[in-house]
Design a protein around this motif. Structure first.
Motif, PDB file in Angstrom:
ATOM      1  N   GLY A 323     -50.609  89.054  14.895  1.00 33.13           N
ATOM      2  CA  GLY A 323     -51.995  88.636  14.730  1.00 33.13           C
ATOM      3  C   GLY A 323     -52.747  88.484  16.030  1.00 33.13           C
ATOM      4  O   GLY A 323     -53.969  88.512  16.040  1.00 33.13           O
ATOM      5  N   GLY A 324     -52.045  88.299  17.147  1.00 32.75           N
ATOM      6  CA  GLY A 324     -52.720  88.229  18.427  1.00 32.75           C
ATOM      7  C   GLY A 324     -53.011  86.823  18.898  1.00 32.75           C
ATOM      8  O   GLY A 324     -52.406  85.844  18.442  1.00 32.75           O
ATOM      9  N   PRO A 325     -53.948  86.676  19.826  1.00 33.28           N
ATOM     10  CA  PRO A 325     -54.164  85.376  20.478  1.00 33.28           C
ATOM     11  C   PRO A 325     -54.605  84.273  19.533  1.00 33.28           C
ATOM     12  O   PRO A 325     -54.169  83.129  19.676  1.00 33.28           O
ATOM     13  CB  PRO A 325     -55.235  85.671  21.531  1.00 33.28           C
ATOM     14  N   ALA A 326     -55.474  84.572  18.563  1.00 33.29           N
ATOM     15  CA  ALA A 326     -55.948  83.508  17.686  1.00 33.29           C
ATOM     16  C   ALA A 326     -54.834  82.985  16.797  1.00 33.29           C
ATOM     17  O   ALA A 326     -54.704  81.774  16.588  1.00 33.29           O
ATOM     18  CB  ALA A 326     -57.117  83.993  16.838  1.00 33.29           C
ATOM     19  N   ALA A 327     -54.022  83.872  16.246  1.00 31.15           N
ATOM     20  CA  ALA A 327     -52.916  83.448  15.388  1.00 31.15           C
ATOM     21  C   ALA A 327     -51.877  82.668  16.190  1.00 31.15           C
ATOM     22  O   ALA A 327     -51.367  81.638  15.740  1.00 31.15           O
ATOM     23  CB  ALA A 327     -52.275  84.664  14.720  1.00 31.15           C
ATOM     24  N   THR A 328     -51.545  83.164  17.376  1.00 33.74           N
ATOM     25  CA  THR A 328     -50.582  82.452  18.220  1.00 33.74           C
ATOM     26  C   THR A 328     -51.127  81.076  18.594  1.00 33.74           C
ATOM     27  O   THR A 328     -50.407  80.073  18.555  1.00 33.74           O
ATOM     28  CB  THR A 328     -50.292  83.273  19.486  1.00 33.74           C
ATOM     29  N   ALA A 329     -52.398  81.016  18.932  1.00 33.05           N
ATOM     30  CA  ALA A 329     -53.010  79.733  19.268  1.00 33.05           C
ATOM     31  C   ALA A 329     -52.976  78.779  18.095  1.00 33.05           C
ATOM     32  O   ALA A 329     -52.760  77.570  18.260  1.00 33.05           O
ATOM     33  CB  ALA A 329     -54.452  79.951  19.729  1.00 33.05           C
ATOM     34  N   GLN A 330     -53.172  79.304  16.901  1.00 29.34           N
ATOM     35  CA  GLN A 330     -53.189  78.437  15.728  1.00 29.34           C
ATOM     36  C   GLN A 330     -51.833  77.762  15.523  1.00 29.34           C
ATOM     37  O   GLN A 330     -51.767  76.581  15.172  1.00 29.34           O
ATOM     38  CB  GLN A 330     -53.572  79.244  14.489  1.00 29.34           C
ATOM     39  N   LEU A 331     -50.752  78.489  15.749  1.00 28.23           N
ATOM     40  CA  LEU A 331     -49.432  77.868  15.635  1.00 28.23           C
ATOM     41  C   LEU A 331     -49.218  76.841  16.743  1.00 28.23           C
ATOM     42  O   LEU A 331     -48.595  75.798  16.522  1.00 28.23           O
ATOM     43  CB  LEU A 331     -48.336  78.929  15.673  1.00 28.23           C
ATOM     44  N   ILE A 332     -49.719  77.133  17.939  1.00 30.20           N
ATOM     45  CA  ILE A 332     -49.596  76.157  19.027  1.00 30.20           C
ATOM     46  C   ILE A 332     -50.330  74.867  18.674  1.00 30.20           C
ATOM     47  O   ILE A 332     -49.819  73.764  18.899  1.00 30.20           O
ATOM     48  CB  ILE A 332     -50.135  76.751  20.339  1.00 30.20           C
ATOM     49  N   LEU A 333     -51.519  74.982  18.099  1.00 30.30           N
ATOM     50  CA  LEU A 333     -52.279  73.799  17.709  1.00 30.30           C
ATOM     51  C   LEU A 333     -51.532  73.003  16.641  1.00 30.30           C
ATOM     52  O   LEU A 333     -51.515  71.765  16.674  1.00 30.30           O
ATOM     53  CB  LEU A 333     -53.656  74.209  17.198  1.00 30.30           C
ATOM     54  N   ALA A 334     -50.896  73.697  15.695  1.00 29.62           N
ATOM     55  CA  ALA A 334     -50.127  73.005  14.658  1.00 29.62           C
ATOM     56  C   ALA A 334     -48.910  72.317  15.252  1.00 29.62           C
ATOM     57  O   ALA A 334     -48.567  71.189  14.881  1.00 29.62           O
ATOM     58  CB  ALA A 334     -49.708  73.988  13.570  1.00 29.62           C
ATOM     59  N   ALA A 335     -48.252  73.001  16.187  1.00 28.07           N
ATOM     60  CA  ALA A 335     -47.094  72.393  16.838  1.00 28.07           C
ATOM     61  C   ALA A 335     -47.506  71.159  17.626  1.00 28.07           C
ATOM     62  O   ALA A 335     -46.874  70.093  17.541  1.00 28.07           O
ATOM     63  CB  ALA A 335     -46.426  73.414  17.756  1.00 28.07           C
ATOM     64  N   HIS A 336     -48.572  71.274  18.386  1.00 27.32           N
ATOM     65  CA  HIS A 336     -49.033  70.153  19.195  1.00 27.32           C
ATOM     66  C   HIS A 336     -49.406  68.949  18.335  1.00 27.32           C
ATOM     67  O   HIS A 336     -49.056  67.809  18.656  1.00 27.32           O
ATOM     68  CB  HIS A 336     -50.242  70.586  20.024  1.00 27.32           C
ATOM     69  N   ALA A 337     -50.100  69.214  17.246  1.00 28.61           N
ATOM     70  CA  ALA A 337     -50.563  68.118  16.402  1.00 28.61           C
ATOM     71  C   ALA A 337     -49.415  67.334  15.793  1.00 28.61           C
ATOM     72  O   ALA A 337     -49.558  66.145  15.511  1.00 28.61           O
ATOM     73  CB  ALA A 337     -51.467  68.664  15.293  1.00 28.61           C
ATOM     74  N   THR A 338     -48.294  67.978  15.591  1.00 27.94           N
ATOM     75  CA  THR A 338     -47.170  67.335  14.907  1.00 27.94           C
ATOM     76  C   THR A 338     -46.019  66.989  15.842  1.00 27.94           C
ATOM     77  O   THR A 338     -44.978  66.508  15.384  1.00 27.94           O
ATOM     78  CB  THR A 338     -46.652  68.245  13.785  1.00 27.94           C
ATOM     79  N   GLY A 339     -46.184  67.239  17.136  1.00 25.91           N
ATOM     80  CA  GLY A 339     -45.135  66.909  18.088  1.00 25.91           C
ATOM     81  C   GLY A 339     -44.019  67.918  18.157  1.00 25.91           C
ATOM     82  O   GLY A 339     -42.987  67.659  18.779  1.00 25.91           O
ATOM     83  N   ALA A 340     -44.182  69.097  17.553  1.00 20.68           N
ATOM     84  CA  ALA A 340     -43.179  70.153  17.662  1.00 20.68           C
ATOM     85  C   ALA A 340     -43.295  70.824  19.035  1.00 20.68           C
ATOM     86  O   ALA A 340     -44.293  70.668  19.740  1.00 20.68           O
ATOM     87  CB  ALA A 340     -43.360  71.174  16.549  1.00 20.68           C
ATOM     88  N   ASP A 341     -42.281  71.568  19.408  1.00 21.12           N
ATOM     89  CA  ASP A 341     -42.236  72.200  20.719  1.00 21.12           C
ATOM     90  C   ASP A 341     -42.800  73.610  20.624  1.00 21.12           C
ATOM     91  O   ASP A 341     -42.154  74.516  20.096  1.00 21.12           O
ATOM     92  CB  ASP A 341     -40.798  72.236  21.234  1.00 21.12           C
ATOM     93  N   ALA A 342     -44.000  73.814  21.145  1.00 24.92           N
ATOM     94  CA  ALA A 342     -44.617  75.138  21.091  1.00 24.92           C
ATOM     95  C   ALA A 342     -43.901  76.142  21.970  1.00 24.92           C
ATOM     96  O   ALA A 342     -44.055  77.347  21.791  1.00 24.92           O
ATOM     97  CB  ALA A 342     -46.091  75.041  21.506  1.00 24.92           C
ATOM     98  N   ARG A 343     -43.101  75.662  22.901  1.00 27.17           N
ATOM     99  CA  ARG A 343     -42.349  76.564  23.777  1.00 27.17           C
ATOM    100  C   ARG A 343     -40.997  76.962  23.185  1.00 27.17           C
ATOM    101  O   ARG A 343     -40.281  77.762  23.774  1.00 27.17           O
ATOM    102  CB  ARG A 343     -42.163  75.917  25.146  1.00 27.17           C
ATOM    103  N   SER A 344     -40.680  76.398  22.059  1.00 31.15           N
ATOM    104  CA  SER A 344     -39.479  76.800  21.327  1.00 31.15           C
ATOM    105  C   SER A 344     -39.747  76.576  19.846  1.00 31.15           C
ATOM    106  O   SER A 344     -39.152  75.715  19.203  1.00 31.15           O
ATOM    107  CB  SER A 344     -38.259  75.994  21.779  1.00 31.15           C
ATOM    108  N   PHE A 345     -40.653  77.366  19.323  1.00 31.98           N
ATOM    109  CA  PHE A 345     -41.104  77.229  17.945  1.00 31.98           C
ATOM    110  C   PHE A 345     -40.465  78.339  17.128  1.00 31.98           C
ATOM    111  O   PHE A 345     -40.840  79.498  17.232  1.00 31.98           O
ATOM    112  CB  PHE A 345     -42.634  77.328  17.897  1.00 31.98           C
TER     113      PHE A 345
END
Length: 416
Positions: A323-345
């Protein structure tokens, strides 16, 4: 993140999601040439989502301690018109004029991004002023100035105004309506079918049909937040409160109740199959699921999003890469909001993946180990805009999300 353009929807329409074109949108600015502009994130045609994907990329990078390059920031600022508005994408070599189609979602997410990266605050304030100038009489915003208000557009504009320090209750129409008024008018009353949910817009006869992504966006908006944020505490599980005089946060909790109840059945939201598809089975909706995760965290119910985060880790990383930058960013935002590790998602370093989709960042840093308690909403000090309400949409969506909310992106689906 979203009917408000949840991450990557329009950018990946043909390949992944088959998202419909925006419902109330005029013709876009002219298509770009085959050579993409320097500084732009992603490799697909930016006509419909250039400003959106650039902005959500900045939001996701900054909350993960990455500073975007000067060329990328310059590209985004160069998209702004003198009025403060942004189009979805335009040829910056040509001045904005009456034919330039202004986009409230793109404008709102760009404002949030510029505040987040703490650069060009004058441009962010100019964008916020323009958004206030095109508020509808019902207190909300549509996708384009003058189009009917919808939940996703209204929510992501709330996020932009809040991030620039504007008290949302003071953004009133001549008869005293606020952005919260517009959102609450779209709420399905508790006690009815799908009670607590929000509609994207009223139907032709004024009926309100539950829309999961509009609900996620509305939760974020009614909490007075933008699409890059952390979690807040809730003292109890979400419930659906009846009444005609609910506070914005009570209405947000009603929306959280609907989302939590929906995600109890399956850990993901669904989308209808593409028109003409032989298989009529609903498909998993990665972007809207990420938006719902952010909304639940926003309203203090991260525990209700745990199964969905796990599902996204197991199933959505391929979608994000394609999906590209927007889709990747969306998962990062979800990870951040819930305390998940965006660097190992799900075994994927989403931050590294995003960084490779645009110009090399100006600076990167590794975050401190993630604490176990509630997370701050973002890396800047102006997150709440003085509102004193709970948390994150805009969105993201993120808007379009996601809007999107983030989100997201940029999906413009209207589930009626």
């Amino acid at each position: 993140m979203t009917v408000r353009r949840s991450a990557a929807a329009l950018a990946t329409t043909a390949v992944l999601l088959g998202a419909a074109a925006p419902v109330a949108v005029a013709a876009p600015s002219p298509s770009p040439s085959a050579d993409l502009p320097a500084g732009l994130y992603g490799t697909t045609d930016p006509t419909y989502d250039g400003v959106w994907r650039q902005s959500v990329a900045f939001l996701a990078q900054k909350i993960e301690y990455v500073t975007p390059s000067a060329s990328a920031v310059d590209w985004l600022v160069g998209q702004q018109c003198d009025s403060g508005a942004f189009a979805s994408y335009r040829d910056a070599a040509e001045p904005c004029d009456a034919s330039t189609v202004m986009d409230t979602n793109a404008s709102a997410v760009a404002v949030q991004a510029l505040v987040e990266i703490n650069q060009h605050r004058d441009a962010a304030n100019n964008g916020a002023d323009w958004l206030k100038s095109v508020q509808n009489e019902d207190g909300g915003w549509g996708y384009n100035p003058g189009s009917p208000s919808d939940a996703n557009s209204t929510s992501i504009v709330i996020g932009a105004l809040a991030r620039t320090g504007t008290p949302i209750n003071e953004v009133t129409t001549a008869d005293g309506k606020t952005p919260y008024t517009a959102l609450q008018a779209l709420a399905v009353p508790c006690g009815e079918k799908d009670g607590g949910a929000f509609a994207y817009q009223p139907g032709k006869k004024g009926e309100l049909t539950a829309n999961a992504d509009a609900t996620a966006a509305s939760v974020i908006g009614l909490m007075g937040k933008g699409i890059a944020s952390g979690t807040s505490n809730a003292v109890k599980d979400p419930s659906c409160t009846k009444g005609d005089d609910l506070s914005p946060e009570q209405s947000a909790q009603n929306g959280a109740f609907f989302l939590a109840d929906t995600l109890k059945k399956t850990p993901y939201l669904e989308q209808a199959p593409m028109p003409g598809a032989e298989d009529s089975t609903p498909l998993p909706d990665y972007g809207n699921t990420a938006d719902a995760v952010v909304a639940l965290a926003t309203s203090g119910h991260t525990d209700k999003a745990e199964a969905s985060v796990t599902w996204l880790q197991e199933n959505a990383t391929g979608w994000a890469k394609q999906g590209g930058p927007a889709a990747t960013a969306q998962l990062i935002l979800a990870a951040h909001a819930t305390g998940a590790d965006a660097r190992s998602f799900g075994g994927v370093d989403l931050v590294k993946q995003l960084n490779t989709m645009g110009p090399a960042p100006a600076a990167t840093a590794l975050p401190s180990p993630t604490p176990t308690g509630p997370q701050p909403s973002s890396g800047t000090s102006s997150d709440d805009g003085g509102l004193g309400l709970g948390w994150l949409i805009g969105i993201g969506l993120a808007a379009g999300a996601g809007i999107g909310f983030l989100l997201s992106m940029r999906r413009k689906k209207q589930q009626r």
